[in-house]
Design a protein around this motif. Structure first.
Motif, PDB file in Angstrom:
ATOM      1  N   ARG A 115       3.980  19.943  98.906  1.00  0.00           N
ATOM      2  CA  ARG A 115       2.690  20.234  98.271  1.00  0.00           C
ATOM      3  C   ARG A 115       2.882  21.168  97.074  1.00  0.00           C
ATOM      4  NH1 ARG A 115      -1.399  21.530 103.129  1.00  0.00           N
ATOM      5  NH2 ARG A 115      -0.108  23.365 103.237  1.00  0.00           N
ATOM      6  N   GLU A 116       1.870  21.181  96.230  1.00  0.00           N
ATOM      7  CA  GLU A 116       1.902  21.995  95.003  1.00  0.00           C
ATOM      8  C   GLU A 116       2.181  23.474  95.313  1.00  0.00           C
ATOM      9  OE1 GLU A 116       0.728  20.816  91.788  1.00  0.00           O
ATOM     10  OE2 GLU A 116       0.082  22.641  90.768  1.00  0.00           O
ATOM     11  N   THR A 117       1.520  23.985  96.349  1.00  0.00           N
ATOM     12  CA  THR A 117       1.702  25.404  96.688  1.00  0.00           C
ATOM     13  C   THR A 117       3.152  25.674  97.094  1.00  0.00           C
ATOM     14  OG1 THR A 117       0.820  24.828  98.862  1.00  0.00           O
ATOM     15  CG2 THR A 117      -0.661  25.984  97.349  1.00  0.00           C
ATOM     16  N   SER A 118       3.756  24.730  97.807  1.00  0.00           N
ATOM     17  CA  SER A 118       5.151  24.902  98.213  1.00  0.00           C
ATOM     18  C   SER A 118       6.067  24.818  96.999  1.00  0.00           C
ATOM     19  CB  SER A 118       5.554  23.823  99.217  1.00  0.00           C
ATOM     20  OG  SER A 118       4.737  23.874 100.351  1.00  0.00           O
ATOM     21  N   ARG A 119       5.766  23.890  96.114  1.00  0.00           N
ATOM     22  CA  ARG A 119       6.604  23.717  94.917  1.00  0.00           C
ATOM     23  C   ARG A 119       6.622  24.979  94.058  1.00  0.00           C
ATOM     24  NH1 ARG A 119       5.004  17.614  92.852  1.00  0.00           N
ATOM     25  NH2 ARG A 119       5.769  16.540  94.695  1.00  0.00           N
ATOM     26  N   MET A 120       5.483  25.665  94.065  1.00  0.00           N
ATOM     27  CA  MET A 120       5.358  26.881  93.250  1.00  0.00           C
ATOM     28  C   MET A 120       6.383  27.939  93.665  1.00  0.00           C
ATOM     29  SD  MET A 120       3.222  27.171  90.773  1.00  0.00           S
ATOM     30  CE  MET A 120       1.568  26.531  91.038  1.00  0.00           C
ATOM     31  N   THR A 121       6.782  27.883  94.942  1.00  0.00           N
ATOM     32  CA  THR A 121       7.736  28.858  95.473  1.00  0.00           C
ATOM     33  C   THR A 121       9.040  28.867  94.677  1.00  0.00           C
ATOM     34  OG1 THR A 121       6.868  28.242  97.640  1.00  0.00           O
ATOM     35  CG2 THR A 121       8.843  29.594  97.626  1.00  0.00           C
ATOM     36  N   TYR A 122       9.375  27.701  94.130  1.00  0.00           N
ATOM     37  CA  TYR A 122      10.675  27.572  93.462  1.00  0.00           C
ATOM     38  C   TYR A 122      10.582  27.739  91.950  1.00  0.00           C
ATOM     39  CZ  TYR A 122      11.048  25.695  98.065  1.00  0.00           C
ATOM     40  OH  TYR A 122      10.973  25.568  99.425  1.00  0.00           O
ATOM     41  N   ALA A 123       9.360  28.019  91.471  1.00  0.00           N
ATOM     42  CA  ALA A 123       9.125  28.058  90.028  1.00  0.00           C
ATOM     43  C   ALA A 123       9.301  29.458  89.429  1.00  0.00           C
ATOM     44  CB  ALA A 123       7.726  27.526  89.719  1.00  0.00           C
ATOM     45  N   GLY A 124       9.685  30.428  90.260  1.00  0.00           N
ATOM     46  CA  GLY A 124       9.886  31.785  89.736  1.00  0.00           C
ATOM     47  C   GLY A 124      11.072  31.836  88.782  1.00  0.00           C
ATOM     48  N   THR A 125      10.957  32.720  87.804  1.00  0.00           N
ATOM     49  CA  THR A 125      12.011  32.842  86.794  1.00  0.00           C
ATOM     50  C   THR A 125      13.285  33.450  87.372  1.00  0.00           C
ATOM     51  OG1 THR A 125      10.203  33.376  85.321  1.00  0.00           O
ATOM     52  CG2 THR A 125      12.414  33.643  84.431  1.00  0.00           C
ATOM     53  N   HIS A 126      13.089  34.389  88.289  1.00  0.00           N
ATOM     54  CA  HIS A 126      14.240  35.146  88.797  1.00  0.00           C
ATOM     55  C   HIS A 126      14.782  34.550  90.093  1.00  0.00           C
ATOM     56  CE1 HIS A 126      13.153  38.238  85.900  1.00  0.00           C
ATOM     57  NE2 HIS A 126      11.910  38.157  86.348  1.00  0.00           N
ATOM     58  N   PRO A 127      16.090  34.437  90.198  1.00  0.00           N
ATOM     59  CA  PRO A 127      16.672  33.982  91.472  1.00  0.00           C
ATOM     60  C   PRO A 127      16.300  34.923  92.607  1.00  0.00           C
ATOM     61  CG  PRO A 127      18.322  33.938  89.722  1.00  0.00           C
ATOM     62  CD  PRO A 127      17.116  34.635  89.158  1.00  0.00           C
ATOM     63  N   PRO A 128      16.072  34.401  93.811  1.00  0.00           N
ATOM     64  CA  PRO A 128      15.743  35.260  94.958  1.00  0.00           C
ATOM     65  C   PRO A 128      16.777  36.368  95.127  1.00  0.00           C
ATOM     66  CG  PRO A 128      15.490  32.950  95.538  1.00  0.00           C
ATOM     67  CD  PRO A 128      16.114  32.979  94.169  1.00  0.00           C
ATOM     68  N   GLY A 129      16.293  37.593  95.321  1.00  0.00           N
ATOM     69  CA  GLY A 129      17.192  38.737  95.510  1.00  0.00           C
ATOM     70  C   GLY A 129      17.444  39.525  94.243  1.00  0.00           C
ATOM     71  N   THR A 130      16.952  39.056  93.084  1.00  0.00           N
ATOM     72  CA  THR A 130      17.151  39.769  91.819  1.00  0.00           C
ATOM     73  C   THR A 130      16.360  41.081  91.834  1.00  0.00           C
ATOM     74  OG1 THR A 130      17.287  37.653  90.666  1.00  0.00           O
ATOM     75  CG2 THR A 130      16.880  39.609  89.310  1.00  0.00           C
ATOM     76  N   PRO A 131      16.997  42.221  91.521  1.00  0.00           N
ATOM     77  CA  PRO A 131      16.239  43.485  91.446  1.00  0.00           C
ATOM     78  C   PRO A 131      15.225  43.431  90.298  1.00  0.00           C
ATOM     79  CG  PRO A 131      18.608  43.882  91.540  1.00  0.00           C
ATOM     80  CD  PRO A 131      18.428  42.413  91.284  1.00  0.00           C
ATOM     81  N   LEU A 132      14.003  43.907  90.555  1.00  0.00           N
ATOM     82  CA  LEU A 132      12.929  43.892  89.551  1.00  0.00           C
ATOM     83  C   LEU A 132      12.285  45.267  89.479  1.00  0.00           C
ATOM     84  CD1 LEU A 132      11.188  40.544  90.669  1.00  0.00           C
ATOM     85  CD2 LEU A 132      12.772  40.834  88.745  1.00  0.00           C
TER      86      LEU A 132
END
Ligand SMILES: Cc1cc2nc3c(=O)[nH]c(=O)nc-3n(C[C@H](O)[C@H](O)[C@H](O)COP(=O)(O)O)c2cc1C
Length: 198
Positions: free
Chosen positions: A124-141
């Motif tokens: 679903r669209e909401t699930s797909r959005m999970t992968y659309a972040g610019t930063h790889p998971p675990g990147t310090p912000l």
């Protein structure tokens, strides 16, 4: 083919029922959003050899192949860990039925192939959005990131984990006596099942 280490009924029939119950719980985990087996804990071997754990969502289950599907970000640490060593385990516990399942097996990773495409198309669209972040998971912000808005951008980061288990540890808590069983499948699919001390 089932080879039992226990002898005679009703213990053997109870083993069959226990395994059927475990598979039903995994089916429910995929199909029923309220099932506690929807969100098991996936264990991998961290890069330094230490255990690594995280909650995941069960997205698919092929009982005949004993294969479970999990979606993840291909940039995530778990993806790199599984690429380095495919050994993994999955744990779930349902407090209502008091059933714990621990599955042990191997993960195969899919990116950009037919299996990943099919999983992406079905998501679903909401699930797909999970992968659309610019930063790889675990990147310090410096601060929590702004939520992504373009779900299609997640496609390149989308990964499918196919986890096939060859051992299942089944534990049912019961005031009348806890019960625990171990199921193990050989490479040719032969199943060995036995009750073990809880
Ligand atoms: C309820 C719940 C469900 C989650 N489902 C997933 C999932 O299906 N796939 C996934 O990659 N991460 C999922 N996460 C996030 C992971 O638990 C984890 O925080 C993230 O994937 C980073 O894991 P890693 O650093 O070990 O790769 C979920 C978290 C929660 C709380």
């Amino acid at each position: 083919m089932i080879q039992r280490i226990t002898t005679g009924d009703p213990a053997g029939a109870m083993l069959d029922a226990a395994l059927a119950r475990a598979f039903d719980a995994l089916r429910a985990g995929v199909a029923d959003h309220r099932s506690t087996f929807r969100t098991p804990v996936l264990a991998t071997i961290g890069m330094g050899g230490a255990p690594a754990l995280r909650t995941v969502v069960l997205r698919g289950f092929d009982p005949a192949a004993r294969c479970l599907h999990i979606h993840t970000d291909r940039r995530s640490p778990k993806f790199a860990q599984l690429a380095a060593d495919g050994r993994a385990a999955l744990h779930g516990y349902d407090p209502q039925s008091r059933l714990q399942l621990c599955l042990h097996g191997h993960a195969v990773l899919h990116v950009g192939d037919a299996a990943a495409d099919a999983a992406w198309t079905a998501s679903r669209e909401t699930s797909r959005m999970t992968y659309a972040g610019t930063h790889p998971p675990g990147t310090p912000l410096r601060a929590p990131p702004v939520a992504p808005t373009d779900a299609a951008a997640g496609r390149a980061q989308f990964g499918l984990v196919s986890f096939t288990f060859d051992a299942l540890d089944w534990l049912m808590l019961d005031p009348a006596g806890n019960r625990r069983a171990c199921f193990a499948w050989a490479a040719d699919g032969t199943l060995t099942a036995t009750w073990i001390a809880p």
